[in-house]
Design an enzyme around this catalytic site. Structure first.
Site, short mmCIF file in Angstrom:
data_model
loop_
_atom_site.label_atom_id
_atom_site.label_comp_id
_atom_site.label_asym_id
_atom_site.label_seq_id
_atom_site.Cartn_x
_atom_site.Cartn_y
_atom_site.Cartn_z
CG ASP A 12 2.02 -4.78 29.31
OD1 ASP A 12 2.21 -4.71 27.97
OD2 ASP A 12 2.56 -3.77 29.95
CE1 TYR A 231 4.85 -3.50 39.32
CE2 TYR A 231 6.82 -3.10 37.58
CZ TYR A 231 5.55 -3.00 38.04
OH TYR A 231 4.74 -2.08 37.50
CE LYS A 234 0.15 -1.08 41.58
NZ LYS A 234 0.90 -1.29 42.58
C1 F6R Z 1 4.16 0.99 35.42
C2 F6R Z 1 4.83 0.50 34.41
C3 F6R Z 1 5.99 1.50 34.07
C4 F6R Z 1 7.59 0.68 34.45
C5 F6R Z 1 8.60 1.84 34.11
C6 F6R Z 1 10.11 1.03 34.22
O1 F6R Z 1 3.09 -0.11 35.54
O2 F6R Z 1 4.72 -0.29 33.77
O3 F6R Z 1 5.98 2.59 34.87
O4 F6R Z 1 7.37 0.34 35.69
O5 F6R Z 1 8.54 2.30 32.88
O6 F6R Z 1 9.81 -0.21 33.61
P1 F6R Z 1 10.97 -1.29 33.43
O7 F6R Z 1 11.13 -1.83 34.98
O8 F6R Z 1 10.42 -2.28 32.50
O9 F6R Z 1 12.27 -0.80 33.05
MG MG Z 2 -0.47 -1.56 31.99
MG MG Z 3 3.11 -2.40 31.37
#
Ligand code: F6R
Ligand code: MG
Ligand code: MG
Length: 370
Positions: A12, A231, A234
């Site tokens: 990603d 984190y 994923k």
């Molecule tokens: C799961 C994912 C999304 C983010 C969510 C919050 O793999 O990528 O569900 O966890 O959109 O994103 P942030 O923490 O980047 O604001």
């Molecule tokens: Mg992804």
């Molecule tokens: Mg992602």
């Protein structure tokens, strides 16, 4: 013997509108980079995305863990990250967790699944890529496609699979080294099931034919939070499965995906959601999900890849997608409660740890009434 290696390397490196999908300029940049810089290194390649993850499939002659091939993918992701930054894409370079390339892309953030084999005269295989979930999402499908005659009729009907398959399983919580166990189906079926029920800890790394000794399937087993210590996304796993002949028929390998089984991932990598089979280059949407998986069928011949057949692009899978949408809606109705959210140890964001620390001192022990 003249061997072919298939390598999927995925990352990603930035996406549109949150974590939905990469932009077209980013996608094109990665593709152009491989087209130009991959000459003389790889025999062929195919670029696709699943949700916010860019995946590069390579066919080459350099074997597993090739520095040249891994560096090509790393540099392509760096080039894509530059575009992501210039466009202000969300999470630009998200999965590139190290500053400089150090010989092998494993442990640097991107997910890797590789297998090397002597090509059969015709060599069909399936490429799988999933988003908003982790490598354990493939545990159940692999068990069913390689060990259960309810899904793989070839285990009964074909003389080529009579001896069954060997499962190589990794304990992904063990971070000091690779903790591995090898178990044979069908004799050790219950032991295999006992491990594979725990998708977050025990993950199928590879499957081998016991008839021919050949590699049948490989899965990326990266756990990003084990690399970064926190984190960063994923693990969004990729997988290669050889099909037909001594391996499951394509339809047998695809059949378990009609369950839409509940996996870890979904919003913030912290929920339970059903795995939806989707078409190539699909996005994610509802509650940053549901978790998705695509399946592309290729043949490889003298290192050259055919065009892909988009295996979940068929009316049957529309019916499954409707079922999985229902399952997704049903579990989401209970919000944060119980099984809808992952257990404490698997929550991907640290916020709850801080909350518990804050709340800890507020608890008190009630004095016993005499
Ligand atoms: C799961 C994912 C999304 C983010 C969510 C919050 O793999 O990528 O569900 O966890 O959109 O994103 P942030 O923490 O980047 O604001
Ligand atoms: Mg992804
Ligand atoms: Mg992602």
């Amino acid at each position: 013997m003249n061997k072919t290696t298939l390598s999927i390397i995925k990352a990603d490196i930035g996406s549109l509108g949150g974590h939905i999908k990469p932009s077209t300029p980013l996608f094109k940049k990665v593709e152009e980079f491989i087209e130009k810089e991959g000459k003389g290194i790889v025999s062929d390649y195919f670029v696709s995305h699943t949700g916010d993850d860019m995946a590069i499939l390579f066919s080459h002659k350099h074997g597993i863990g090739s520095e040249e091939v891994h560096k090509l993918a790393w540099d392509a992701f760096l080039a894509g990250t530059e575009v992501a930054k210039s466009q202000g894409l969300y999470g630009a370079g998200q999965d590139l967790l190290k500053d400089s390339f150090s010989g092998n892309i494993r442990g640097m953030g991107p997910a890797v699944a590789e297998m090397e084999f002597v090509e059969r005269p015709n060599e069909p295989f399936l490429f799988f890529a999933a988003d908003k979930t982790d490598p354990g999402a493939y545990n159940l499908p692999l068990y069913l496609m390689f060990a259960d005659p309810m899904y793989n009729s070839g285990l009964i009907l074909s003389p080529n699979m009579a001896k069954g398959f060997k499962f190589v399983i990794m304990d992904v919580n063990h971070t000091e080294g690779d903790r591995i166990i090898e178990l044979n189906a069908p004799e050790e079926l219950y032991d295999i099931a006992a491990l594979l029920r725990d998708n977050e800890r025990f993950v199928v790394e590879s499957v081998w034919s016991r008839e021919t000794g050949e590699i049948a399937a490989v899965v990326s087993t990266t756990r990003l939070h084990n690399i970064a210590g926190k984190y960063t996304g994923k693990d969004d796993p990729v997988m290669l499965v050889r099909v037909q002949g001594p391996f499951p028929a394509t339809g047998e390998a695809l059949a378990p995906f009609n369950i839409g089984h509940y996996v870890a991932g979904f919003m913030r990598g912290s929920h339970t959601g059903p795995l939806m089979p989707v078409k190539m280059n699909s996005s994610v949407s509802y509650f940053d999900g549901p978790p998705v998986v695509c399946a592309l069928g290729f043949c490889v011949h003298n290192g050259k890849l055919t065009e892909p057949a988009d295996a979940f692009d068929h009316p049957y899978w529309d019916y499954i997608r409707a079922k999985v949408s229902r399952k997704a809606t049903e579990i989401r109705e209970q919000g944060f409660s119980g099984a809808a959210m992952l257990p404490y140890s698997e929550l991907e964001y640290g916020g709850i740890v801080q909350k518990m620390q804050k709340l800890g001192p507020k608890f008190y022990i009630r004095e016993k009434a005499e």
